[in-house]
Design a protein around this motif. Sequence first.
Motif, PDB file in Angstrom:
ATOM      1  N   GLN A  29      -3.605   3.436   0.197  1.00 38.49           N
ATOM      2  CA  GLN A  29      -4.194   3.065  -1.087  1.00 38.49           C
ATOM      3  C   GLN A  29      -3.451   1.857  -1.667  1.00 38.49           C
ATOM      4  O   GLN A  29      -2.226   1.782  -1.594  1.00 38.49           O
TER       5      GLN A  29
ATOM      6  N   GLU B 110      -2.599   0.335 -10.202  1.00 39.22           N
ATOM      7  CA  GLU B 110      -2.093   1.572 -10.807  1.00 39.22           C
ATOM      8  C   GLU B 110      -1.306   1.330 -12.088  1.00 39.22           C
ATOM      9  O   GLU B 110      -0.865   2.282 -12.725  1.00 39.22           O
TER      10      GLU B 110
ATOM     11  N   ARG C  66      -5.559   5.740   5.378  1.00 34.74           N
ATOM     12  CA  ARG C  66      -6.757   4.910   5.425  1.00 34.74           C
ATOM     13  C   ARG C  66      -6.363   3.520   5.880  1.00 34.74           C
ATOM     14  O   ARG C  66      -5.589   2.844   5.214  1.00 34.74           O
TER      15      ARG C  66
ATOM     16  N   THR D  73      -0.702   6.432   2.290  1.00 30.02           N
ATOM     17  CA  THR D  73      -2.046   6.787   2.740  1.00 30.02           C
ATOM     18  C   THR D  73      -2.969   5.579   2.815  1.00 30.02           C
ATOM     19  O   THR D  73      -4.149   5.718   3.124  1.00 30.02           O
TER      20      THR D  73
ATOM     21  N   ASP E 239      -1.150  10.001  -4.638  1.00 28.94           N
ATOM     22  CA  ASP E 239      -1.724  11.182  -5.289  1.00 28.94           C
ATOM     23  C   ASP E 239      -0.632  12.094  -5.834  1.00 28.94           C
ATOM     24  O   ASP E 239      -0.762  12.662  -6.926  1.00 28.94           O
TER      25      ASP E 239
ATOM     26  N   LEU F 259       0.837  -1.195   0.000  1.00 30.45           N
ATOM     27  CA  LEU F 259       0.000   0.000   0.000  1.00 30.45           C
ATOM     28  C   LEU F 259       0.872   1.246   0.000  1.00 30.45           C
ATOM     29  O   LEU F 259       2.031   1.211   0.428  1.00 30.45           O
ATOM     30  N   ASP F 260       0.311   2.360  -0.469  1.00 26.64           N
ATOM     31  CA  ASP F 260       1.056   3.616  -0.403  1.00 26.64           C
ATOM     32  C   ASP F 260       0.952   4.182   1.014  1.00 26.64           C
ATOM     33  O   ASP F 260       0.287   3.610   1.882  1.00 26.64           O
TER      34      ASP F 260
END
Length: 634
Positions: free
Chosen positions: A74, A165, A629, A72, A251, A69-70
């Motif tokens: 995601q 992505e 998140r 944040t 992002d 995950l990144d």
Amino acid sequence: MRYRKGDGERSGLFTRRALLLGGAQAVLLSALAGRLYQLQVIETQRFATLAEENRINLRLLPPSRGLILDRTGQPLAVNRNNFRAMATSDRGRGVDVLVDRLDQIFSLGETEKNRLLRDLRRSRNAQPVVVRENLGWEEVARLEFNAPDLPGVFIDLGQTRDYPEGELMSHIIGYTGRVSDEDLAGRDDPVLQLATMRFGKKGMERALEDSIRGRAGAVQVEVNAVGRVVRELDRTEGQPGANALVTIDLDLQRFVAERIKEHQSGSVVVMDVITGDVIAMVSTPGFDPNTFARGITQAEWRELLDSSERPLHNKAIGGVYPPGSTYKMVTALAALESKAIEPWTRLPCPGFLMLGGIKFHCWLKSGHGSTNVVEAITQSCDCFFYEAARKAGIDRIADVGTRLGFGRHSELGLPGESTGIQPSRSWKQEKLGKSWQHGDTFNIGIGQGFMNATPLQLAIMTARIANGGYEVQPNLLLASATPREELVPPKPRDKPTAPSLRFNPQHIALIREGMVNVVASGTAHHLRLDANNKLIEPQYRFAGKTGTAQVKRITERERAMGITQDQLPWHLRHHALFVCYGPVDNPRYACAVIIEHGKAGGATAGPIGRDVLIEVMKRDPSRRTDGFRKMASR
């Protein structure tokens, strides 16, 4: 009838032979009975165990691969269901007929047919091998319809990697593939022997392989005499691999990719100067890692390999370029640290310097006049740095360059990182068998000649200057945790924990002052304005340094003819570079931009660096963790 003496002798002989034969038979029968007693009574438990082991097979189950995950939360690498055709054989018997039938259904092609024949013949204990993965509903239906004619073929539900992505994160996340002999070197994990197992080949998939692979489960199955599965007796699921949180802000990564997409080839790296976290890393063009997850074709592989833009190559860590004028901070710091110059020392610039009959030009034909070190950085005066390099000497320049991160691997951990070249006397003697010359020193003083660096190394150099001279190392892993643990980012840090490089703080301050002036009044003064031609707000002011790396040397004749970069073929034009950090008053982020054959650093790479750095300062991902998140449990 008369009784003859000879008849009695023969009768006695027969009787003795009968007794001997009977005795021998009795001995043999006794031995057989004893052996039967031993097998069926004394060793009954042992052979019962062996029979049970032959009847029951213990097979490994591949574990679920950990998510990536990144920062944040995601998803960057996840797992999805994968319907795949599997096949077994009776010790290799009948495989030719079986493969021919499978070819009629799937159109395997010669390469896949040969691979399948080899795997089936090598398979032990009827261990299933993969025929084809990622089956569509039509292929599943076709296989089920032909099932009566395909003994040993079945459909299995497994997992395969998915990269939401795609190209955007391809060079950072990488991809997985079938386990090779090279992958097995130094690893004794038996799960890697499974035909369905996948192994990290590039990027973070490779760097984190041992932690995100997980631990195998096991299933007990009853098999028949030829090793075919009759039924499943018991199952223990494996332990999923650890989930990983990377430092990339997805992002911001999208913003950088959008900003650089107009150019044919280039790279951008953004680093936190305090922690070393890599906030964004874009290399264009990229590739779609999902083609590897589903099984890349020969045509697709050949297209990637033959592309002149090298989409498989992560230019951010593996691309090497002359750093050009962005290296002048190294020359200046080396001259100051060695006391070859003082902060007030002024050196002349008439537009060129002569060395042994060779003219070394300054980019400004009319010259800059007399300049000190801050003014020379501000105006990027070549003649100042020719002379400063000569005074400092290659030994001191090489030492400072190495301490700022050039000529060595970083601690990033991604496979494929290049060391670049930080030239020195010993390097030239070892590699070229020649001694160091004064002209070599002139060239390295302005970041040309033998000097080569990666975009990551330029970002590291800028970060170490911006943070006051601390040996910060780039980092891509923010946190990791097993699925049973909570995966959260660490608390923000405002002070570097890296060791000091022991540069004089006053000298670092002079370099930073020169970089501030580059944007305020120097070669990048146009970057004082944002993309909307408005003056940049004070809290987002930044410092920088332009650079233009020579690809083809312009001859005196071409210079006299007025040949410009626009008139040269794309592959012969100069590379455009820009390094920057901000905010000026309290540096937190550093950025390095290289646009291949972009002609001029200030005009091409500079605006990209400005827009990216302002965006990252506004987002401030290192200090703001409220956007994280939490990952939903699997």
